[in-house]
Write a protein that holds these residues in place. Sequence first.
Motif, PDB file in Angstrom:
ATOM      1  N   PHE A  25       0.856  -1.188   0.000  1.00  0.00           N
ATOM      2  CA  PHE A  25       0.000   0.000   0.000  1.00  0.00           C
ATOM      3  C   PHE A  25       0.889   1.233   0.000  1.00  0.00           C
ATOM      4  CE2 PHE A  25      -2.274   3.169   2.760  1.00  0.00           C
ATOM      5  CZ  PHE A  25      -3.250   3.510   1.832  1.00  0.00           C
ATOM      6  N   ASN A  26       0.650   2.146  -0.929  1.00  0.00           N
ATOM      7  CA  ASN A  26       1.499   3.329  -1.056  1.00  0.00           C
ATOM      8  C   ASN A  26       0.666   4.601  -1.104  1.00  0.00           C
ATOM      9  OD1 ASN A  26       4.481   2.458  -1.524  1.00  0.00           O
ATOM     10  ND2 ASN A  26       3.252   1.011  -2.720  1.00  0.00           N
ATOM     11  N   TYR A  27       1.281   5.679  -0.690  1.00  0.00           N
ATOM     12  CA  TYR A  27       0.602   6.965  -0.672  1.00  0.00           C
ATOM     13  C   TYR A  27       1.639   8.072  -0.755  1.00  0.00           C
ATOM     14  CZ  TYR A  27       1.843   6.226   4.251  1.00  0.00           C
ATOM     15  OH  TYR A  27       2.517   5.948   5.403  1.00  0.00           O
ATOM     16  N   MET A  65      -2.844  19.758   9.558  1.00  0.00           N
ATOM     17  CA  MET A  65      -1.766  20.740   9.614  1.00  0.00           C
ATOM     18  C   MET A  65      -0.544  20.259  10.374  1.00  0.00           C
ATOM     19  SD  MET A  65      -3.898  24.279   9.930  1.00  0.00           S
ATOM     20  CE  MET A  65      -5.030  24.750   8.623  1.00  0.00           C
ATOM     21  N   ARG A  66      -0.720  19.310  11.269  1.00  0.00           N
ATOM     22  CA  ARG A  66       0.443  18.753  11.952  1.00  0.00           C
ATOM     23  C   ARG A  66       0.926  17.477  11.259  1.00  0.00           C
ATOM     24  NH1 ARG A  66       0.810  16.776  18.221  1.00  0.00           N
ATOM     25  NH2 ARG A  66      -0.281  18.762  18.509  1.00  0.00           N
ATOM     26  N   PHE A  67      -0.033  16.628  10.907  1.00  0.00           N
ATOM     27  CA  PHE A  67       0.329  15.312  10.382  1.00  0.00           C
ATOM     28  C   PHE A  67       0.260  15.224   8.862  1.00  0.00           C
ATOM     29  CE2 PHE A  67      -1.485  14.669  14.664  1.00  0.00           C
ATOM     30  CZ  PHE A  67      -0.349  14.174  15.291  1.00  0.00           C
ATOM     31  N   GLY A  68      -0.439  16.163   8.236  1.00  0.00           N
ATOM     32  CA  GLY A  68      -0.476  16.190   6.788  1.00  0.00           C
ATOM     33  C   GLY A  68      -1.663  15.461   6.190  1.00  0.00           C
ATOM     34  N   THR A  69      -1.917  15.750   4.926  1.00  0.00           N
ATOM     35  CA  THR A  69      -2.907  15.015   4.153  1.00  0.00           C
ATOM     36  C   THR A  69      -2.175  14.199   3.093  1.00  0.00           C
ATOM     37  OG1 THR A  69      -3.217  16.856   2.613  1.00  0.00           O
ATOM     38  CG2 THR A  69      -4.700  16.739   4.503  1.00  0.00           C
ATOM     39  N   TYR A  70      -2.770  13.097   2.713  1.00  0.00           N
ATOM     40  CA  TYR A  70      -2.094  12.137   1.841  1.00  0.00           C
ATOM     41  C   TYR A  70      -3.040  11.685   0.736  1.00  0.00           C
ATOM     42  CZ  TYR A  70       1.221  11.975   5.690  1.00  0.00           C
ATOM     43  OH  TYR A  70       2.136  12.330   6.648  1.00  0.00           O
ATOM     44  N   TYR A  71      -2.428  11.165  -0.308  1.00  0.00           N
ATOM     45  CA  TYR A  71      -3.224  10.553  -1.364  1.00  0.00           C
ATOM     46  C   TYR A  71      -2.800   9.097  -1.513  1.00  0.00           C
ATOM     47  CZ  TYR A  71      -5.403   9.290  -5.689  1.00  0.00           C
ATOM     48  OH  TYR A  71      -6.169   8.635  -6.613  1.00  0.00           O
ATOM     49  N   PRO A  72      -3.724   8.158  -1.290  1.00  0.00           N
ATOM     50  CA  PRO A  72      -3.387   6.738  -1.474  1.00  0.00           C
ATOM     51  C   PRO A  72      -3.338   6.395  -2.956  1.00  0.00           C
ATOM     52  CG  PRO A  72      -5.664   6.972  -0.763  1.00  0.00           C
ATOM     53  CD  PRO A  72      -5.097   8.357  -0.797  1.00  0.00           C
ATOM     54  N   HIS A  73      -2.225   5.870  -3.411  1.00  0.00           N
ATOM     55  CA  HIS A  73      -2.080   5.561  -4.830  1.00  0.00           C
ATOM     56  C   HIS A  73      -3.155   4.559  -5.253  1.00  0.00           C
ATOM     57  CE1 HIS A  73       2.495   6.639  -4.542  1.00  0.00           C
ATOM     58  NE2 HIS A  73       1.695   7.654  -4.262  1.00  0.00           N
ATOM     59  N   GLY A  74      -3.889   4.926  -6.291  1.00  0.00           N
ATOM     60  CA  GLY A  74      -5.009   4.110  -6.731  1.00  0.00           C
ATOM     61  C   GLY A  74      -6.341   4.604  -6.213  1.00  0.00           C
TER      62      GLY A  74
END
Length: 488
Positions: free
Chosen positions: A78-80, A214-223
């Motif tokens: 699983f990647n992001y 704002m502290r931990f960030g937002t991410y996009y899971p690949h797929g």
Amino acid sequence: MGKVVIIGSGVAGLASALRLKAKGMEVEVFEANGYAGGKLHAFESKGFRFDYGPSLFTMPQYVDELFQLFEENPRDHFNYSKRENICNYFWEDGTSFTAHFDTDRFINAASKTFNESPEAIRNYLSNSANKYDLVTPLFLEKSLHKISTYFNKNALRGVINSNKLDLMKSLNAVNEKYFDNPKLIQLFNRYATYNGSNPYQTPGTMSLIPQLEMRFGTYYPHGGMHEISQSLFRLAEHKGVKFHFDAQVEEVIHENHNVKGIRVADKAHEADKVVCNMDIFSAYQTILREVKKPKRVLEQERSSSALIFYWGVSQTFEELDLHNIFFSADYKKEFDLIFKEKTVTDDPTVYLNITSKEDLDHAPANCENWFVMINTPSNKGQDWEKIKQESRQNILMKLSRVLKKELEPMIVTEEVLDPVRIENDTLSHEGSLYGTSSNSKLAAFLRHPNFSSSIRNLYFCGGSVHPGGGIPLCLLSAKIVSDFISNS
């Protein structure tokens, strides 16, 4: 170690299955649908790929640690990617703002855009961080319904500093204390919607929510978001969790206040422990009909629901990003209509998610896949066909005005999700997205606990029970449940 049956394969059910399997237990999952993932589902239409449900990914460490339980490298499964920009915000007077993950960039940009002092913004974020640090160890990572939770240093620290949590003020009141610009107040009020609540009612404690981004960030899971549930499903299958699909549980079997298993299609399946990942209200109406109902818990106000249009759009827009918000002119009126009048405004705040900004194959060349959502009340029998038609036109007019392009001719495919369908597809009572709202000061304590008080070895996980809705809290509910079971 015994056998555990899990009812439902939403993200909390999948996480519970993995945690209990890692502890050496035999685990079987029974799912009413023909697929795993619950709201974390996806579909395709005319070459456009859409995530069905949740669209924001934060706290990816809670997913990673499920792979690490089995000494697996999460990146093999699983990647992001971490995103520099959290969200693009738009107002109809032409104001726009890009919220950056980097705190200094956010403060400098917000100060210039909204004419607020950098010190006020920094103080607000510092206050938000302090609340997060006070609340998380007590309210989110532990059961609020076990007396042992309150006899440790974190609980004592929370009690001593409870005056700093702004429990007696609304989120809007807290935001107005720090800022003068109504647009910046509106931006921070928006975080109430992360648990389906009203910023003019929910306690000021909720000003901690921006920390998730704002502290931990937002991410996009690949797929796409669907890959979160599917990667966990693949891991669970690989590690020996047994799944039963199209398997509607009819009853939790219990004897002398002790769980014995479940019944599916008139067949009994024995179990030492049962974990229910269903919406808690629906569970008491169906599989727990004979169990005494926690009336005060079940009568709590429902969270907001949503009306979502999935549009395949035959053009690309450079000014848009993965996450975009188009604000209404009268935010208070919008929430008064949702929570008091049980309807929607003709000028709704519009959330627009475009995963083809990250995964180009989610839309044909020179096109975009638009997930267009507005907040709505839960299903109380409103005329949803009328609401859908009127809201569609209002959304199209609003987006067309702000983007200065006529959008309707660009829509080449459309699907619609409303509260009735959400309720039918997921058994979420009244189509509420987060179970109960957090509009009450006691809302956290009135969420259903992660265990049954009347049936031993029956447990509950998911967004409708403690600690709440959203992917991170659902994953934490699974951890709380697995700790209960392993210590029982």
